[in-house]
Design a protein around this motif. Structure first.
Motif, PDB file in Angstrom:
ATOM      1  N   ASN A   1      42.892  38.796  35.387  1.00 29.86           N
ATOM      2  CA  ASN A   1      43.205  39.711  36.571  1.00 29.86           C
ATOM      3  C   ASN A   1      42.320  39.228  37.551  1.00 29.86           C
ATOM      4  O   ASN A   1      41.074  38.742  37.235  1.00 29.86           O
ATOM      5  CB  ASN A   1      42.758  41.299  36.140  1.00 29.86           C
ATOM      6  CG  ASN A   1      42.917  42.268  37.152  1.00 29.86           C
ATOM      7  OD1 ASN A   1      42.762  41.826  38.245  1.00 29.86           O
ATOM      8  ND2 ASN A   1      43.079  43.258  36.943  1.00 29.86           N
ATOM      9  N   HIS A  21      38.948  40.817  37.890  1.00 31.22           N
ATOM     10  CA  HIS A  21      38.019  40.485  36.758  1.00 31.22           C
ATOM     11  C   HIS A  21      37.257  39.112  36.746  1.00 31.22           C
ATOM     12  O   HIS A  21      36.321  38.834  36.668  1.00 31.22           O
ATOM     13  CB  HIS A  21      38.872  40.679  35.593  1.00 31.22           C
ATOM     14  CG  HIS A  21      38.034  40.130  34.206  1.00 31.22           C
ATOM     15  ND1 HIS A  21      37.083  40.891  33.732  1.00 31.22           N
ATOM     16  CD2 HIS A  21      38.370  39.124  33.563  1.00 31.22           C
ATOM     17  CE1 HIS A  21      36.628  40.370  32.555  1.00 31.22           C
ATOM     18  NE2 HIS A  21      37.207  39.365  32.517  1.00 31.22           N
ATOM     19  N   PRO A  37      44.447  41.290  31.195  1.00 31.98           N
ATOM     20  CA  PRO A  37      43.359  41.756  31.949  1.00 31.98           C
ATOM     21  C   PRO A  37      42.256  40.548  32.109  1.00 31.98           C
ATOM     22  O   PRO A  37      41.744  40.716  33.095  1.00 31.98           O
ATOM     23  CB  PRO A  37      42.850  42.751  30.959  1.00 31.98           C
ATOM     24  CG  PRO A  37      43.580  43.191  30.148  1.00 31.98           C
ATOM     25  CD  PRO A  37      44.752  42.108  29.864  1.00 31.98           C
TER      26      PRO A  37
END
Length: 130
Positions: free
Chosen positions: A69, A72, A66
Motif C-alpha cells: 500500500n 504504508h 497491505p
C-alpha cells in the motif's frame, strides 16, 4: 505522388494498445493499409495482448497486499525500523564473529579466555594493526 507515413515500432505497439492520439492513429492506419506484413504483425500483437489479459485477469483482480500500500510504504520511509535480530547480527559481524582466536572490537581473545586490550590504528596499508 503520395508518400508513405513514417511509422516506428513504438507507434505499432501504441496502436495495438489504443494509446495513440487520433491524428497519429489515422497515420498508422494508412501505413497498415499499405503494408500487409505490418498488418499481420499488428494482428499477432493484438492476439498476444488478448491472451495475456485473459491469463493474468485473476491476478489483476486480487487486492493489493497491505505491505505494498502506498501510504504504508511512505510511512516506512519516514520511520525505518531495525529489528533486534538484525542489529545483533550486524554487531557480531562487526566484532569478528564468535571465533575466540580473532580480534573482536579492539580486543584479542586468547584460548584460555584472557582479554588483552590492543591499540587499533591504521597502518601503511590502511588496515588495522596491533
Amino acid at each position: 505522388m503520395t508518400t508513405e507515413p513514417v511509422v516506428t515500432e513504438d507507434d505499432i505497439h501504441a496502436f495495438v494498445d489504443d494509446a495513440l492520439p487520433l491524428e497519429r492513429r489515422a497515420e498508422v492506419e494508412r501505413f497498415l493499409a499499405l503494408n500487409q506484413d505490418a498488418m499481420q504483425r499488428v494482428a499477432a500483437f493484438a492476439a498476444q495482448r488478448t491472451a495475456l489479459r485473459a491469463a493474468l485477469a485473476p491476478i489483476a483482480a486480487e487486492p493489493i497486499p497491505p505491505a505494498l500500500n502506498l501510504a504504508h510504504l511512505i510511512e516506512q520511509q519516514r520511520h525505518p525500523t531495525v529489528s533486534v535480530s538484525s542489529f545483533l547480527r550486524l554487531a557480531i559481524r562487526r566484532c569478528g564473529g564468535a571465533d575466540p582466536w580473532h580480534r573482536r572490537c579492539g580486543r584479542v581473545v586468547y584460548a584460555r579466555g584472557d582479554l588483552k586490550r590492543t591499540k587499533r590504528h591504521d597502518g601503511p596499508g590502511g588496515g588495522s594493526q596491533r
